[in-house]
Design an enzyme around this catalytic site. Sequence first.
Site, PDB file in Angstrom:
ATOM      1  N   CYS A 144      -7.040  33.830  -1.224  1.00 47.29           N
ATOM      2  CA  CYS A 144      -6.179  33.604  -0.272  1.00 47.29           C
ATOM      3  C   CYS A 144      -6.623  33.325   1.301  1.00 47.29           C
ATOM      4  O   CYS A 144      -5.944  32.904   2.153  1.00 47.29           O
ATOM      5  CB  CYS A 144      -5.014  34.836  -0.015  1.00 47.29           C
ATOM      6  SG  CYS A 144      -4.037  34.899  -1.667  1.00 47.29           S
ATOM      7  N   ASP A 161       2.218  30.331  -6.732  1.00 45.68           N
ATOM      8  CA  ASP A 161       0.889  30.681  -5.914  1.00 45.68           C
ATOM      9  C   ASP A 161      -0.234  30.270  -6.655  1.00 45.68           C
ATOM     10  O   ASP A 161      -0.365  30.319  -7.924  1.00 45.68           O
ATOM     11  CB  ASP A 161       0.769  32.224  -5.734  1.00 45.68           C
ATOM     12  CG  ASP A 161       0.826  32.756  -4.479  1.00 45.68           C
ATOM     13  OD1 ASP A 161      -0.157  32.391  -3.880  1.00 45.68           O
ATOM     14  OD2 ASP A 161       1.514  33.551  -4.000  1.00 45.68           O
ATOM     15  N   SER A 174      -1.297  20.426 -15.577  1.00 47.92           N
ATOM     16  CA  SER A 174      -2.769  20.452 -15.497  1.00 47.92           C
ATOM     17  C   SER A 174      -2.914  18.927 -14.831  1.00 47.92           C
ATOM     18  O   SER A 174      -2.439  18.044 -15.407  1.00 47.92           O
ATOM     19  CB  SER A 174      -3.373  20.760 -16.550  1.00 47.92           C
ATOM     20  OG  SER A 174      -2.936  21.397 -17.372  1.00 47.92           O
TER      21      SER A 174
END
Lengths: 340, 197
Positions: free
Chosen positions: A13, A63, A135
Amino acid sequence: MMSLLSNCTSGGCGAKIGPGELSKVLSGMPVFGDPNLLVGFDASDDAAVYQIDSDTAIVSTVDFFSPMVNDARSFGRIAAANALSDVYSMGGTPLFALNLVCYPESMELDALGEILAGGAEKIQEAGAVLCGGHSIYDKEPKYGLAVTGRLNPNRIWRNNTPAPGDQLILTKPLGIGIVMAALRGEMADEQAVQAAISSMQRLNKYAAEKMHSFPISACTDITGFGLLAHAREMAGEATSLVLYSSELPYIPQAYTYAGDYLITAAAQRNRNHMQGFVELGDTPFALQELMLDPQTSGGLFLSAPKSCAQELLSAIQEVEPQARIVGEVLLPQKLPILLR
Amino acid sequence: MTNIDCIGQVCPIPVIRAKKALEGMGEAGGVVSIIVDNDIARQNLQKMATGLGHQSEYVQKEKGIIEVTIVAGEGCAVDSCATGEDSGLVVAIGRNTMGEGSQELGQILIKGFIYALKELVPPPTHILFFNSGSYLTSSNSNSLEDLRALEAAGTVILTCGTCTNYYEITEKLGVGEIANMYGIVTAMAGAKRLINI
């Protein structure tokens, strides 16, 4: 084999776009006015909440980030735990998840398999199902999830609705970013790294389950913006938060590392962002850095009435032993955050 | 003097390398010069230097490269030990008008002044905004485009955080970074030439 970290400029993060920069960009976005959208991005909350009928809402979040650890399986677990966390911090239950994958063409696919296996473990542990993904090739590996959960629209834990008189609880220790910085600098000891990895891998599910038996005024999870930025967001216009800096839980070695200036770029960005909202004064430098430290898959930070805070803390400590009461909520003061 | 090239390296690496170099100098002290490619690394290096009781300064070079000089040890001031690099022109703007007289005219003039700064070769190393000058870097300033062009040309644009808080425009900052008074004083003290508006 090429190591996961060698391809990354920054991981976890800590790579988030700074809160100041982000709000500059978002301020130009149109506001969507759908009455069923109970929590949208204008609220800067952890996940979006969309009401389906009177007692069902879906919570939706996404996320992903690049690796902050070298072990592929651990990275997968951490990225998934981090993505699932936003559902827990809103008071929801994850239902299903989709994989998001960016991966270098030049890297061995075995590591990717490990990343996905780590993520799948956490999705299973959450009681959710993995139902697909997307992907692409990219020069840096990145992994994360889009997660959909359900929650009761009458029991949403928003991030900015604490009540004066509440007490504040933080469920996981701070210092993840600092320990990972020390690891990057090859100055971290094994025990500290293990504590950080184990904390990042741990689902916020267990703490959230304990919280469901109590009235919760507000809740969020600590991310790359650090504790102080989330505290400021929680304080909003209607309250000020007092943080007891001596009560903050942290990974013990992180305090030493911060004192040795094993510091991150993200913490400095967070420091710049917090100017004018908190008086750091004579708070020891290491504690300042811990309060600004970017957390990956950080703990829940919640506000609950003082009358039940101690009982709630004891319940949370059964699953998160380092949880602490770290502050209280006041009517608005001179600054949104006060340190005591 | 020890030179450390940290181009392409992210924190904490530049700080660790600088700290090791400083420690390696022992009691005698000395000068460490660190080249970094982002301002956050510069801020972290200066935070470390200040925390350890050392003096530090920095020079903005071309293409976002910044040279930070840290001086450790007694009786060795930054000015006498540093390379004597020309830190160039610093412009300090403490108001949102130029000159005395009509406010409307003053606002036209300050816009023209900032536009003209853009034409300078080389551009100013720093432009500092404080008091009502802070309005000029906020999102509804009509000088924003000119200031962004200056920033792209390598000028560091700093706005006083106390001032933006006072005027409640911190969230509206449209260009450059927020600075504290130490940052403003450091930029002024390091100026070869200083224009005060």
